[in-house]
Enzyme design. Structure first.
Site: not given
Ligand code: IPM
Ligand code: MN
Length: 353
Positions: A142, A219, A243
């Site tokens: 990220y 996985d 995520d």
């Molecule tokens: C989450 C969301 C976010 C992320 C997005 C909206 C950027 O999916 O909080 O899980 O990927 O972290």
């Molecule tokens: Mn998310």
């Protein structure tokens, strides 16, 4: 207690559920005599439209100076299918996490007995599942170096030992408060960054002999969450894996609209539902406000106000038992409640206690 709360409603259904959550916070503060104040700020597409920036400096200052951020959702259809957009609402959320130093995202995965039949899994698999996912929130792909060309693009997955050990500390703290079982999820058979996670975790595990630490490839973990969710107590994992796994984990409970989360670290903590902005439902009074309302419970609990948190949870459970439900979880098509009506019912329950 004196509480200053930054309210960030964001986009889509965000503003509607935010109001209901704020009303619940007000009712609780009234009942328990806390002095609460709110300041609302722009984030996401709403902020892009007003200022060109999904996390304006003014919003940052309001968040920084607050005791807690009460966040709803960001995301807008105008951006979803335009890969060339220069700014996106989601960048607002990422900037907020990074600037506030919120490196730990706490996502409890709980089942509600009365909703378990909504799970896509057989009841016998999912009944009793109750775990918490600690997702690293300010590192990995990220935030690693990025390059976006026409023929080639990359996102670097980078972690320092310090970033890994501080999130592991958080995970061990939660494991100690629960069933003392920590599962470190990685992809150490392929990724160098995962091998640093595993090395660091192995070293730390010996300092926590009272906690059972095990390791699982991501996985395999994604499979085990479906096949044997009751195995897990606390999961800790890097940003992208977290995520993906938390979306998966949330649906097996049958109630994604009910799951709150907390993001904590160096700066002001943020409390928010794990679901998104559901732009198609905006303004229709059909969104489920419970995840937002339960985020308020997590907020009070974070401040050590467990009675306050408990009353919110009790009110939410009562609303479910009484069938005061939005369409996503309603059992009876003749008795469906709106976002606002569910919120009002919960507020009046709290006032009556
Ligand atoms: C989450 C969301 C976010 C992320 C997005 C909206 C950027 O999916 O909080 O899980 O990927 O972290
Ligand atoms: Mn998310």
């Amino acid at each position: 207690m004196k509480l200053k709360i930054a309210v960030l409603p964001g986009d889509g259904i965000g503003p509607e559920i935010s109001v209901q959550g704020v009303n619940v916070i007000k009712a609780i503060c009234n009942k328990f005599h806390h002095d609460v104040s709110f300041e609302t700020a722009l984030v996401g597409a709403a902020a892009i439209d007003a200022t060109g920036n999904p996390f304006p400096e003014e919003t940052y200052v309001i968040c920084k100076e607050a005791d807690a951020v009460f966040f709803s959702a960001v995301g807008d259809l105008r951006f979803d299918n335009s890969p060339d957009a220069k700014v996106r609402p989601e960048q607002g959320l990422l900037a907020m996490r990074k600037k506030l130093g919120l490196y730990a995202n706490i996502r409890p995965i709980e089942t509600f007995d009365c909703l378990i039949h909504k799970s896509p899994l057989k009841e016998s698999f999912v009944k009793g599942a109750d775990f918490i996912c600690i997702r690293e929130l300010t590192g990995g792909m990220y935030f690693g170096e990025k390059s976006e060309g026409d023929d080639k693009a990359y996102d670097v997955c980078i972690y320092s030992r310090g970033e890994v050990s501080r999130i592991l500390e958080v995970a061990y703290k939660y494991a100690r408060m629960r069933k003392r079982h920590l599962t470190v999820v990685d992809k150490a058979n392929v990724l160098a960054s995962s091998r640093l996670w595993r090395k660091t975790a192995k070293e730390m595990a010996s300092r926590y002999p009272d906690i059972e630490t095990d390791f699982m490839y991501v996985d395999n973990a994604s499979m085990s969450i479906i096949q044997n969710p009751c195995f897990f107590d606390v999961i800790v994992t890097e940003n992208t894996f977290g995520d993906i796994l938390t979306d998966e984990a949330s649906v097996i409970t049958g109630s994604m609209g009910l799951l709150p989360s907390a993001s904590i670290g160096e700066g002001t903590p943020v409390f928010e539902p794990i679901h998104g902005s559901w732009p198609q439902a905006a303004g229709k009074n059909i969104a489920n406000p419970l995840a937002q309302i339960l985020s308020a419970a997590m907020m009070f609990e974070y401040f050590g106000l467990s009675e306050e948190g408990r009353l919110i949870r009790e009110a939410v459970n009562a609303s479910l038992d009484e069938g005061i439900r939005t369409p996503d979880i309603s059992e009876n098509p003749d008795s469906v409640y709106g976002t606002k009506e569910v919120g009002e019912w919960i507020v009046s329950y709290i006032e009556r206690r």
